[in-house]
Write a protein that holds these residues in place. Sequence first.
Motif, PDB file in Angstrom:
ATOM      1  N   LYS A 120       0.835  -1.342   0.002  1.00  0.00           N
ATOM      2  CA  LYS A 120      -0.003   0.115   0.126  1.00  0.00           C
ATOM      3  C   LYS A 120       0.777   1.369  -0.027  1.00  0.00           C
ATOM      4  CE  LYS A 120      -4.072  -2.052   2.079  1.00  0.00           C
ATOM      5  NZ  LYS A 120      -5.085  -1.962   0.731  1.00  0.00           N
ATOM      6  N   VAL A 158      -8.446   5.702   8.926  1.00  0.00           N
ATOM      7  CA  VAL A 158      -8.435   4.355   8.575  1.00  0.00           C
ATOM      8  C   VAL A 158      -6.915   3.966   8.863  1.00  0.00           C
ATOM      9  CG1 VAL A 158      -8.831   2.553   7.143  1.00  0.00           C
ATOM     10  CG2 VAL A 158     -10.248   4.449   7.101  1.00  0.00           C
ATOM     11  N   LYS A 160      -4.052   1.010   8.141  1.00  0.00           N
ATOM     12  CA  LYS A 160      -4.067  -0.269   7.215  1.00  0.00           C
ATOM     13  C   LYS A 160      -2.703  -0.931   7.475  1.00  0.00           C
ATOM     14  CE  LYS A 160      -7.037   1.652   3.714  1.00  0.00           C
ATOM     15  NZ  LYS A 160      -7.247   2.138   2.355  1.00  0.00           N
ATOM     16  N   ALA A 170      -7.566  -3.609   7.130  1.00  0.00           N
ATOM     17  CA  ALA A 170      -7.890  -2.252   7.081  1.00  0.00           C
ATOM     18  C   ALA A 170      -8.970  -2.039   8.385  1.00  0.00           C
ATOM     19  CB  ALA A 170      -8.611  -1.769   5.844  1.00  0.00           C
ATOM     20  N   GLU A 202      -4.763   6.698   7.233  1.00  0.00           N
ATOM     21  CA  GLU A 202      -5.255   7.499   6.129  1.00  0.00           C
ATOM     22  C   GLU A 202      -6.692   8.006   6.534  1.00  0.00           C
ATOM     23  OE1 GLU A 202      -5.335   4.983   2.364  1.00  0.00           O
ATOM     24  OE2 GLU A 202      -7.457   5.031   2.852  1.00  0.00           O
ATOM     25  N   GLU A 203      -6.808   9.315   5.926  1.00  0.00           N
ATOM     26  CA  GLU A 203      -7.996  10.171   6.189  1.00  0.00           C
ATOM     27  C   GLU A 203      -8.949   9.126   5.885  1.00  0.00           C
ATOM     28  OE1 GLU A 203      -9.888  13.761   3.440  1.00  0.00           O
ATOM     29  OE2 GLU A 203      -8.372  12.903   3.004  1.00  0.00           O
ATOM     30  N   LEU A 205     -12.845   8.578   4.342  1.00  0.00           N
ATOM     31  CA  LEU A 205     -13.715   9.467   3.348  1.00  0.00           C
ATOM     32  C   LEU A 205     -15.150   8.704   3.718  1.00  0.00           C
ATOM     33  CD1 LEU A 205     -11.645   9.229   0.365  1.00  0.00           C
ATOM     34  CD2 LEU A 205     -11.900  10.934   2.011  1.00  0.00           C
ATOM     35  N   GLU A 209     -19.212   3.238  -2.108  1.00  0.00           N
ATOM     36  CA  GLU A 209     -18.118   2.579  -2.546  1.00  0.00           C
ATOM     37  C   GLU A 209     -18.326   1.489  -3.882  1.00  0.00           C
ATOM     38  OE1 GLU A 209     -16.492   0.596   1.771  1.00  0.00           O
ATOM     39  OE2 GLU A 209     -15.293   0.012  -0.102  1.00  0.00           O
ATOM     40  N   LYS A 231     -18.342  -5.492   2.213  1.00  0.00           N
ATOM     41  CA  LYS A 231     -17.255  -6.307   2.804  1.00  0.00           C
ATOM     42  C   LYS A 231     -17.361  -6.421   4.400  1.00  0.00           C
ATOM     43  CE  LYS A 231     -12.971  -5.314   0.552  1.00  0.00           C
ATOM     44  NZ  LYS A 231     -12.882  -3.966  -0.359  1.00  0.00           N
ATOM     45  N   GLU A 300      -8.117   1.387  -2.628  1.00  0.00           N
ATOM     46  CA  GLU A 300      -7.026   0.541  -2.883  1.00  0.00           C
ATOM     47  C   GLU A 300      -6.848   0.128  -4.159  1.00  0.00           C
ATOM     48  OE1 GLU A 300      -7.374  -3.386  -1.169  1.00  0.00           O
ATOM     49  OE2 GLU A 300      -9.506  -3.426  -1.806  1.00  0.00           O
TER      50      GLU A 300
HETATM   51  P1  AMP Z   1      -8.872  -1.853   1.730  1.00  0.00           P
HETATM   52  O1  AMP Z   1      -8.373  -2.992   2.304  1.00  0.00           O
HETATM   53  O2  AMP Z   1      -8.021  -0.755   1.879  1.00  0.00           O
HETATM   54  O3  AMP Z   1      -9.695  -1.801   0.762  1.00  0.00           O
HETATM   55  O4  AMP Z   1     -10.048  -1.355   3.021  1.00  0.00           O
HETATM   56  C1  AMP Z   1     -11.017  -2.179   3.229  1.00  0.00           C
HETATM   57  C2  AMP Z   1     -12.343  -1.625   3.325  1.00  0.00           C
HETATM   58  O5  AMP Z   1     -12.066  -0.337   4.267  1.00  0.00           O
HETATM   59  C3  AMP Z   1     -12.770  -0.766   2.279  1.00  0.00           C
HETATM   60  O6  AMP Z   1     -13.599  -1.507   1.501  1.00  0.00           O
HETATM   61  C4  AMP Z   1     -13.574   0.436   2.886  1.00  0.00           C
HETATM   62  O7  AMP Z   1     -15.007  -0.179   3.274  1.00  0.00           O
HETATM   63  C5  AMP Z   1     -12.900   0.840   4.037  1.00  0.00           C
HETATM   64  N1  AMP Z   1     -11.843   1.826   3.692  1.00  0.00           N
HETATM   65  C6  AMP Z   1     -10.562   1.892   3.513  1.00  0.00           C
HETATM   66  N2  AMP Z   1     -10.097   3.004   3.405  1.00  0.00           N
HETATM   67  C7  AMP Z   1     -11.062   3.903   3.801  1.00  0.00           C
HETATM   68  C8  AMP Z   1     -10.928   5.508   3.704  1.00  0.00           C
HETATM   69  N3  AMP Z   1     -10.133   6.122   3.353  1.00  0.00           N
HETATM   70  N4  AMP Z   1     -12.196   5.771   4.233  1.00  0.00           N
HETATM   71  C9  AMP Z   1     -13.177   4.978   4.624  1.00  0.00           C
HETATM   72  N5  AMP Z   1     -13.393   3.904   4.292  1.00  0.00           N
HETATM   73  C10 AMP Z   1     -12.448   3.144   4.200  1.00  0.00           C
END
Ligand code: AMP
Length: 441
Positions: A120, A158, A160, A170, A202-203, A205, A209, A231, A300
């Motif tokens: 990432k 968030v 990660k 995450a 991460e900020e 948001l 989705e 998810k 992502e």
């Molecule tokens: P990722 O593995 O980075 O895709 O994150 C898994 C899930 O976490 C995503 O599908 C989102 O539902 C949530 N998520 C990840 N990053 C953010 C973000 N910056 N703001 C809000 N929700 C997030």
Amino acid sequence: MKKGKRVLVVGSGGREHALAWALARAAEVERVYVAPGNGGTTWPPSPEAPDLQPRAPARSVPIRPDDIQTLIDFAREQAIDLTVVGPETPLAHGIVDAFQAAGLRIFGPTRAAARIETSKAFAKALMRACGVPTPDYAVFHRFEEARAYLRAHPGPVVVKASGLAGGKGAFVCDTTEEAEEALHRLMRERIFGEAGDTVVIEERLYGSELSMLALSDGRMVKPLLPARDHKRLMDGDRGPNTGGMGAYAPVPEVGPDAVERVVQQIMMPVLDALARQGTPFVGVLYAGLMWTASGPFVLEFNARFGDPEAQAILPLLETDGLEALEACLEGRLEDLSLRWRPGACVTVVLASPGYPGPVPEGLPISGLEDAAAQEGVLVFHAGTRREGAQLVTAGGRVLAVSAIGPDLPGAAARAYAAVERIHFEGMSFRRDIGRVPVRSL
Ligand code: AMP
Ligand code: GLY
């Protein structure tokens, strides 16, 4: 007569079953192998293949996806014409580089190009460098520094793991306390091992989705139908993050203009940057997006088909699956036109009791033939295996029940009617996949 082609699909989930299914319907394919596959990836030939049935036979072969040398040996012995990689782990281990070095044809990005998913920190830096919208972030290698950052920046974030964590790395946090807790689990308890030794904060948001997947030949992309994953474990997007509890495609509010915007503002800049670095991306580029009031942001990237998105997208693909993948490998995506069935597809994941935590195995599954016989329904196996004649559970996500229908509500009605016919002890699933009102972007 020209010899038919032999295809090897690497992986064991619902996505790989869906890929094997799609390839077994391709005109030139004579035989499909799935390594290691699951209880559903062995079937006989069906020359008269009625609608939705695979024509070519498939067989599971007991080789693990990260046993790259044995996969290469198998591909040579069986004269495999094309290997298709499902999951990210073998990509991270360089399966594509190794097959290419052995002179074997394989669909997927090289290890270097797959960093868009496997790190990432790499993906964020690349997006920042080429102006692709993504949440503000900071990268940390030390717990104390990360904690100090959290305390200096109160508010929703968030946290990660930078490395691969099976979709569970995450932590979406409302408060600084929750974020510190997540940090502790990643960096101190090391619940994902070295994947969490580097963290991205991460900020957070807010918005809607969306999963946008595209075929890439390294120079250009052809977008697949927009899809939506689910998810969280429970209805209404509550509960812990999982590998994905269901999906649908297409997403009604995402029209051609929105798709084009994602291609131009997100996919092409990343593709160009990877090509300029000498690591062109060939395979499926998957952008996990949050569509906010100011447009799409990348949460992502993945370097492969999504699971369960593939189980909702591939049933709608009318174009020959083998032709589509070969067009990527031969750098002639420009000439490929992707055609889709009208209507929608809804996929409901049936999970084991306890998922996404530890789950029991070996629970008998019943009702599959009845479910699969329903109009428009395809039952893709994930965590299943055969014990003699009995199909039993063998993992967290057990089955992905997909149904094609005239529209989203129609597809959802068919999928849930099929789900009702299936049973295993403690089976859990979301009841709201494809059943939400259409939102606006
Ligand atoms: P990722 O593995 O980075 O895709 O994150 C898994 C899930 O976490 C995503 O599908 C989102 O539902 C949530 N998520 C990840 N990053 C953010 C973000 N910056 N703001 C809000 N929700 C997030
Ligand atoms: N559906 C999310 C993923 O495949 O990563």
